[in-house]
Design an enzyme around this catalytic site. Structure first.
Site, mmCIF file in Angstrom:
data_model
loop_
_atom_site.group_PDB
_atom_site.id
_atom_site.type_symbol
_atom_site.label_atom_id
_atom_site.label_comp_id
_atom_site.label_asym_id
_atom_site.label_seq_id
_atom_site.Cartn_x
_atom_site.Cartn_y
_atom_site.Cartn_z
ATOM 1 N N SER A 1 0.823 -1.214 0.000
ATOM 2 C CA SER A 1 0.000 0.000 0.000
ATOM 3 C C SER A 1 0.859 1.266 0.000
ATOM 4 O O SER A 1 1.662 1.467 -0.913
ATOM 5 C CB SER A 1 -0.976 -0.041 1.184
ATOM 6 O OG SER A 1 -1.963 0.947 1.063
ATOM 7 N N ASP B 1 -9.042 -2.915 -7.092
ATOM 8 C CA ASP B 1 -8.413 -2.637 -5.799
ATOM 9 C C ASP B 1 -9.437 -2.045 -4.836
ATOM 10 O O ASP B 1 -10.029 -0.996 -5.088
ATOM 11 C CB ASP B 1 -7.255 -1.649 -6.016
ATOM 12 C CG ASP B 1 -6.445 -1.397 -4.763
ATOM 13 O OD1 ASP B 1 -7.017 -0.838 -3.804
ATOM 14 O OD2 ASP B 1 -5.251 -1.747 -4.738
ATOM 15 N N HIS C 1 -6.733 -5.762 -1.554
ATOM 16 C CA HIS C 1 -5.696 -4.734 -1.386
ATOM 17 C C HIS C 1 -4.605 -5.324 -0.510
ATOM 18 O O HIS C 1 -4.873 -5.774 0.598
ATOM 19 C CB HIS C 1 -6.296 -3.484 -0.740
ATOM 20 C CG HIS C 1 -5.360 -2.316 -0.664
ATOM 21 N ND1 HIS C 1 -4.973 -1.606 -1.782
ATOM 22 C CD2 HIS C 1 -4.724 -1.730 0.376
ATOM 23 C CE1 HIS C 1 -4.159 -0.625 -1.417
ATOM 24 N NE2 HIS C 1 -3.978 -0.693 -0.111
#
Length: 391
Positions: free
Chosen positions: A171, A267, A334
């Site tokens: 991330s 995502d 994610h």
């Protein structure tokens, strides 16, 4: 904006791996404090280090933790009282798994490498660098210094002898891996094979449901608050506004170091915050849909499908050369490389009949190239894990 703050807070959940057997103790880098390389609250930066052995003794993987960003004084003040802004609140042990896993059976190519998890406590994807500290809020915007202090410390602990090295992250940490990739390579020995891996860090300069780009204005605030401009890749900032250089699609074009991108076409974080941010969803029509795609209308699902088209267009620089790798699945997810189950497990996602551990390993060691894009629609891949709304 309150909802967005809650979303950033939820990324804390995303970034923390469940602590279990084989937990790796924390290392506080106290020597960095004198250099001004500190967390938002002025505390020492930290990392977890599992030493390599055998054939992996001179191989290194430096993996940066994720956890969103803070955009202004208020959000950064709030952040500095959490583990995402202060090492005082960090858990003392961290269970390594997935790409950092220490078992040959689940991480065959990297299990015996020196594996480092860099904790994230600056809120800028390790890009901030402002000397002045306002005495009224006592915030330190020093993410870029933290990154360099950690790398220098690892160099002193043996990374200066690296034969193979990977800079990776999840991330916001994966975005940092892209932004610092060429610098990382320049610091490592010239004889080393150095590459970078981004897991869910390919945030796109996407259009939101209003037709604008809320995420661009968001990164503009990050860049201004943290003084990020001078730490972003000069090959990008020389021709674009600093906030645009938070988008990998513009940075990757001029990157010299090989990069592997792991991302979900749908995502889950980007659908919530790039496509349908709360601030532009005035009527709250997307409130339920963006958390659970089963609750979307047919028209909303068509918009979500269109986001995949935006993602594919943004990935053009990655696909432009086979020295870059791509594992783009059609999952609603994610950060997928952090657990053994999704990295290499029997039930983990596959693209082109290949699990991500094999795809990344083959690409790194140049056993084969890997650029695979999954089937085109949501839920078309039966190997995608069940959707979690806790990301």
């Amino acid at each position: 904006m309150v909802r967005l703050k809650q979303v950033w807070s939820s990324l804390v959940v995303l970034a923390v791996v469940v602590i279990g057997a084989g937990a790796v103790p924390i290392t506080y880098l106290e020597s960095a404090v004198a250099k001004g390389a500190v967390c938002l609250d002025g505390s020492a930066p930290a990392y977890h280090f599992d030493k390599g052995s055998g054939s992996g003794a001179n191989n290194w993987i430096v993996h940066m933790e994720g956890g969103g960003w803070c955009t202004d004084i208020a959000t950064c003040v709030k952040r500095k009282t959490t583990m995402k802004g202060s090492s005082k609140f960090m858990n003392k042990d961290f269970g390594f798994s997935g790409i950092l896993g220490g078992k040959q059976s689940t991480n065959p190519d990297f299990y015996n490498w020196n594996r480092i998890k860099v904790r994230y406590c600056d809120g800028s994807s390790f890009t901030g660098d402002i000397e002045a500290v306002d005495p009224t809020n006592k915030l330190f915007f020093r993410g870029a210094r933290v990154w360099r202090a950690v790398i220098d410390d690892l160099m002193a602990k043996g990374m200066s002898n690296a034969q193979n090295a990977i800079l990776s992250g999840c991330s916001a940490g994966a975005l940092a891996a892209i932004l610092h990739c060429d610098q990382f390579k320049s610091i490592l020995p010239k004889t080393a094979k150095v590459k970078c891996v981004s897991d869910a860090g390919y945030f796109i300069h996407g259009k939101d449901i209003s037709g604008g780009s809320y995420i661009e204005s968001y990164y503009s605030k990050v860049a201004a608050t943290h003084g990020s401009a001078k730490s972003l890749p000069a090959s990008c900032t020389s021709s674009m506004k600093p906030e645009l250089c938070f988008f990998p699609q513009y940075v990757v074009k001029t990157m010299q170091t090989p990069l592997f991108v792991i991302n979900a076409a749908f995502d889950s974080w980007q659908i919530k915050n790039v496509l349908a941010p709360t601030s532009v969803d005035k009527r709250k029509e997307w409130k339920d849909c963006k958390l659970d795609l089963k609750k979307c209308t047919a028209a909303q699902l068509q918009t979500v499908q269109g986001y995949r088209d935006q993602m594919l267009a943004a990935l053009a620089p990655v696909r432009a050369t086979t020295t870059r790798g791509l594992f783009l699945d059609s999952c609603h997810a994610h950060c997928q490389g952090g657990s053994a189950a999704t990295w290499s497990g029997a039930q983990g996602p596959q693209v082109g009949n290949t699990k991500m551990a094999k795809a990344v390993g083959d690409w790194f060691y140049e056993r084969s190239t890997f650029q695979n894009i999954d089937c085109p629609s949501l839920n078309c891949n039966p190997t995608c894990p069940a959707v979690s709304t806790e990301d």
